[in-house]
Design an enzyme around this catalytic site. Structure first.
Site, PDB file in Angstrom:
ATOM      1  CG  ASP A 566      -1.690   1.133   1.258  1.00 31.38           C
ATOM      2  OD1 ASP A 566      -2.120   1.321   0.637  1.00 31.38           O
ATOM      3  OD2 ASP A 566      -2.712   0.790   2.375  1.00 31.38           O
ATOM      4  CD  GLU A 569      -0.719   5.609  -4.037  1.00 28.22           C
ATOM      5  OE1 GLU A 569      -1.186   4.333  -3.964  1.00 28.22           O
ATOM      6  OE2 GLU A 569      -0.214   5.914  -3.045  1.00 28.22           O
TER       7      GLU A 569
END
Length: 984
Positions: A566, A569
């Site tokens: 997770d 990005e």
């Protein structure tokens, strides 16, 4: 025009030494005119199809004959010199730094006006033909005209005030070469700068390489001819072996325009132009602003993720930023993944796809023409064109380039359960136990961030989660699996030797640097760690060893089965560092796409941060993919089994290594509906292992919403219920009997269909097919299907039509022309070609079987392990011609590369109105179930009185005369040998 048939005789694009024509003579005359400073000029450089004779000269007409008479000797001399120079340049390939093995070399030689003030600006141009020349905010007329563009004020929303003229050209072709008999066919051309874009650092000389890679795939690269620029290279090893094989014929025609620099690609079968840059928008190639536009053959365009939008995009001035970012999903936002790939359904039902292999920040604009514009902030333009012609073939061709999807472990297709902040192991255990006790099929328990010791990777809280290793052993003992969260951010505030993951990262020099300067320190930001955070650089050569070591050390303590990665990005709680980012051209580029936060570093790293693979500016969108690649390798080394990885951040190629979930969606009905589009898009992106957080992540769900969402989520390829720390419990038991019953019923259907679902994943893995697919993939000639994103298919055989609004117990579904049977009672519902109202009781999701298919199934149990050992059943749905086909793929469910190592079984089935046959295509696995117990055949016209199996009577059968269904029971047939079941 030059095209892919450049080697045909007579296609040379310059005249013989002493041949003349009006156009070339006028060009030389204009050169002489400028050279001698004569005070007259032609309005148009070339008189094109001008029969009226209106546009000749602005000077006194009587002066022209005298000038021409004086100029004739000079004109003749210039022509002779120029043509000799052409012949010399043609033979001296080293002048263009080209080492290609060429059979024929052609050179286009012409002069192009660069006086932008003379650009044609018709003020009656239709709005949809206006390509934005000033995408920055606050366009002004003077600045617009300075760029050589047209200005026309309009009060229509989204229509640009400043737009390119039709003859806008910043580059001109100066050399084009046709390649063949050199291992690959194609075209190489050079483009010379003849104008200025208004952006810093225009590239003066470009090289275009069009490579005819396969019959149905064309690659076009446009790069700096003199200097190396950043290119995406992480996908290079993923192309399948059938690439770069010259063939005698291609499905496409590639053409270069020598008047207005551009190229076109058309489909040979129907001459449909699928991509053309000729006279379209403004082609720009500056250091940090690359722009290219094309008309589209239709407005039926899909892809371009990751965004919340309808499946078929509107072309009404849509603007999509592609820049990976951590944000709550909503329309108009750039989300966790970047996928510069689109698929178009053409007006005749054919399909093509386009992929821009570029990882730099970019945005894509769709306008009503219909047309598309790519604006990219760096790298090169590296396009792949896939000719299909069916949508399924487009995705197969696309995954040949980005890598075929991985085969998931069998248990990964079970139901998963998680929430952020169970708060303790005791609470985790309580919810795990009550879900199992409710009889809900359930395979994988997860933990979010709260299991860690002060949010540090590769640790667990030894107070609140004391006994976690033993709990994981309990999970394994009942045939289940365990997956923990693993963030990329590494805490860097501990003392030396207190936190080995940081110490070892410093020793191995694997962290992202503060800049690209040699010796730069690690970049420091903050995520969940109590003080500050550094990030591994997964492009670094040492990263794989480092990450494997950390995962192994943690696995030695807690024997997890998969990885949930997770915040990759990568997400950051600062916009850069605690003091922001330096004032560099990367952190403040000349143009910024319409990203969340209006700056590239918003809640992520500085773009000037240094990585081994390049500036973070260039590789930001690759962070999640490279982490997945390294994690995939590490899990193989640690477990010796097929990896299971779910990542939030993605880029093309992700599906080859892992799956994706759609992030922190809201718990509401609109997000329930939009989740279908997300699932379908990611299947088109080559990432079939995809799902949304069932019942939503952010906010509080309701009983009604979660009931319907559990029904739909049972048919996500990746099925997981998960929510936030400040919401109510939303595991099915917490919400009461209605949600429990709906969950159990839908998941029992899923587990029953696991053999079919697993076989679909094998088709994706082996051939690049989708698992969940839009209706138009199976019915490309039915235009009614093009916009449908409220229902979907598993493969070609199963229609899922969920309830997507509150307080209703019916669904209106579109059924394309085919036979459609109710999955639950086998009743023939429709011959298709119309909208149909389907009953949808609160505990039931409508599912339909499509005629023409045979589905392998198994009696469902509460885990995949218990289900997969049971005998197979076959569900046969005959079509209008009383035919059906199907197949079954089996392996041990966890071996790495089982298919490529030939450790699998593959059985084909075919049925008609009187017989069902099997054929063993391959058999080399003895670990899975190997017998058929029951067969159900739908769509028979006449009552059945006799059934034989391999020629022997079989008395155990029932024929339902009302629904025309044959049930053949207790067969106990071995799948290892072909069988024949006849029914009269």
């Amino acid at each position: 025009m030059l095209d892919s048939r450049l080697d045909e005789p007579g296609n040379a694009d310059f005249p013989s030494l002493l041949s003349f024509d009006l156009e070339s003579d006028l060009r030389y005359f204009l050169l002489f005119q400028n050279f001698s400073n004569l005070k007259f000029s032609f309005k148009d450089e070339v008189l094109e199809n001008n029969d009226s004779g209106d546009e000749e000269s602005t000077s006194d007409i009587g002066f022209i004959p005298f000038v021409i008479l004086c100029a004739i000797p000079w004109i003749f001399l210039m022509i002779v010199i120029d043509h000799y120079c052409l012949l010399f340049i043609q033979r001296d390939q080293s002048l263009w730094s080209s080492n290609e093995n060429v059979e024929t070399n052609y050179l286009i030689h012409f002069f192009t006006r660069t006086d932008k003030a003379s650009s044609s600006c018709p003020y009656d141009i239709e709005d949809e033909l206006k390509f934005d020349c000033f995408p920055q905010e606050y366009a002004e007329e003077q600045l617009c005209l300075k760029r050589g563009c047209c200005w026309s004020f309009t009060d229509k929303q989204s229509v640009p005030f400043c737009y390119y003229p039709a003859n806008y050209a910043l580059y001109s072709f100066v050399n084009v070469t046709h390649l063949n008999n050199s291992g690959v066919n194609g075209v190489v051309g050079y483009l010379e700068q003849v104008g200025y874009s208004g952006y810093p650092e225009d590239i003066p000389l470009l090289k275009l390489i069009a490579t005819f890679e396969t019959r149905s795939r064309l690659r076009v690269k446009i790069m700096d001819a003199e200097n190396r620029r950043y290119e995406v290279n992480v996908l290079n090893s993923l192309q399948t072996d059938d690439t770069l094989r010259p063939v005698n014929d291609y499905d496409y025609k590639f053409s270069i325009n020598s008047d207005i620099a551009g190229f076109s690609i058309s489909r040979k079968a129907n001459r449909e132009v699928i991509f053309t840059t000729v006279g379209v928008g403004g082609f720009i190639y500056a250091n940090q602003f690359l722009q290219i536009s094309s008309f589209l053959p239709s407005g039926n365009i899909y892809g371009l993720g990751e965004h919340q939008d309808s499946l078929r995009h509107s072309t009404n001035w849509q603007r999509f930023a592609l820049f990976n970012h951590d944000t709550v999903p909503d329309k108009g936002r750039n989300l966790y993944g970047s996928h510069p790939f689109y698929l178009v359904m053409e007006n005749d039902g054919m399909s093509h796809g386009v992929f821009l292999k570029n990882s730099d920040p970019m945005e894509v604009i769709l306008q009503p023409t219909p047309a598309i514009t790519f604006r990219v902030l760096g790298g090169i333009l590296d396009f792949y064109f896939f000719l299909g012609p069916t949508p399924s073939e487009v995705i197969q061709q696309y995954t040949e380039v980005i890598g075929r999807p991985a085969m998931p472990p069998y248990w990964g297709l079970g139901f998963h359960l998680c929430r952020y902040n169970y708060g303790s192991l005791n609470r985790t255990r309580e919810i795990w136990e009550r879900t199992r006790a409710a009889g809900i099929p359930f395979d994988v328990q997860w933990n979010d961030l709260d299991y860690m010791d002060t949010a540090k990777d590769f640790t667990y809280d030894r107070n609140k989660f004391s006994g976690l290793p033993d709990f994981v052993h309990e999970v394994h003992a009942v045939g289940m699996r365990y997956v923990p969260l693993i963030d990329p951010g590494i805490s860097n505030a501990e003392l030396v030797s207190e936190y080995p993951p940081y110490d070892q990262g410093i020793e191995m020099d694997v962290f992202v640097k503060n800049s690209a300067e040699p010796g730069a320190p690690p970049f420091v930001g903050k995520v969940w760690n109590t003080v500050s955070t550094v990030w591994p650089d997964f492009t670094h050569p040492n990263a794989t060893e480092y990450w494997t070591n950390q995962l192994k050390a943690f696995h030695d303590e807690v024997s997890f089965d998969g990885a949930w990665i997770d915040m990759n990005e990568p997400s950051n709680f600062y916009s850069g560092t605690i003091i922001g980012c330096p004032a560099t051209q990367w952190d403040n580029p000349p143009y910024t796409p319409a990203v969340v936060g209006n700056k590239l570093c918003f809640l992520t790293l500085c773009m000037s941060a240094g990585q081994f693979g390049g500036l973070h500016y260039d590789v930001h969108n690759l962070y999640g993919l490279t982490e997945t690649m390294v994690t995939n390798f590490a899990l193989k080394q640690i477990t010796g089994k097929r990896p299971f990885i779910i990542s939030r951040s993605t880029f093309p190629g992700q599906g080859h290594y892992g799956g994706h979930w759609s992030g922190d969606v809201l718990s509401d009905w609109p997000n329930l509906r939009r989740s279908i589009t997300s699932i379908l898009n990611y299947n088109m992106f080559g990432i079939p292992l995809v799902g949304a957080d069932i019942c939503g992540f952010n906010g509080n769900t309701t009983v009604a919403l979660c009931q319907r969402w559990m029904e739909l989520g049972a048919f996500y390829p990746f099925s997981r219920n998960h929510n936030t720390d400040d919401g109510i419990d939303q595991d099915p038991v917490a919400l009461g009997p209605a949600v429990v019953e709906a969950s159990r019923k839908a998941l029992m259907v899923r587990y029953m269909l696991l053999p079919y679902l697993y076989t679909l994943f094998w088709h994706a893995h082996a051939h690049g097919d989708t698992v969940a697919r839009p209706l138009f993939f199976e019915f490309p000639l039915d235009r009614q299907t093009y916009a449908i994103d409220t229902q979907f298919l598993w493969g070609g055989a199963l229609m899922i039509a969920p309830v997507l609004s509150e307080s209703t117990e019916v669904v209106e579904a579109y059924l394309p022309r085919s036979l459609w049977y109710d999955f639950y009672n086998f009743e023939l519902i429709s011959f298709g070609g119309k909208w149909t109202v389907l009953p949808a009781p609160l505990d039931t999701i409508p599912i339909l079987l499509r005629g023409g298919f045979i589905l392998p199934t198994q009696a469902p149990d509460i885990t995949t392990a218990l289900t997969r050992v049971k005998p197979f059943d076959l569900l046969v749905a005959l079509n209008e011609t009383k035919q059906a086909i199907g197949d079954l793929y089996c392996d041990d469910g966890e071996m790495i590369d089982a298919y490529f190592l030939s450790r699998f079984n593959l059985i084909q089935f075919v049925a008609s109105s009187s017989v069902l046959k099997s054929a063993v295509s391959y058999w080399n696995d003895e670990t899975s179930s190997s017998s058929v117990r029951d067969v159900t055949i739908l769509g028979l016209n006449s009552p059945i009185s006799v059934v034989t199996v391999n020629g022997l009577p079989h008395p155990s059968f029932i024929f339902n005369r009302i629904n025309q269904v044959l049930f053949v029971k207790d067969l106990q047939l071995s799948l290892k040998k072909p069988f024949v079941i006849s029914y009269q």
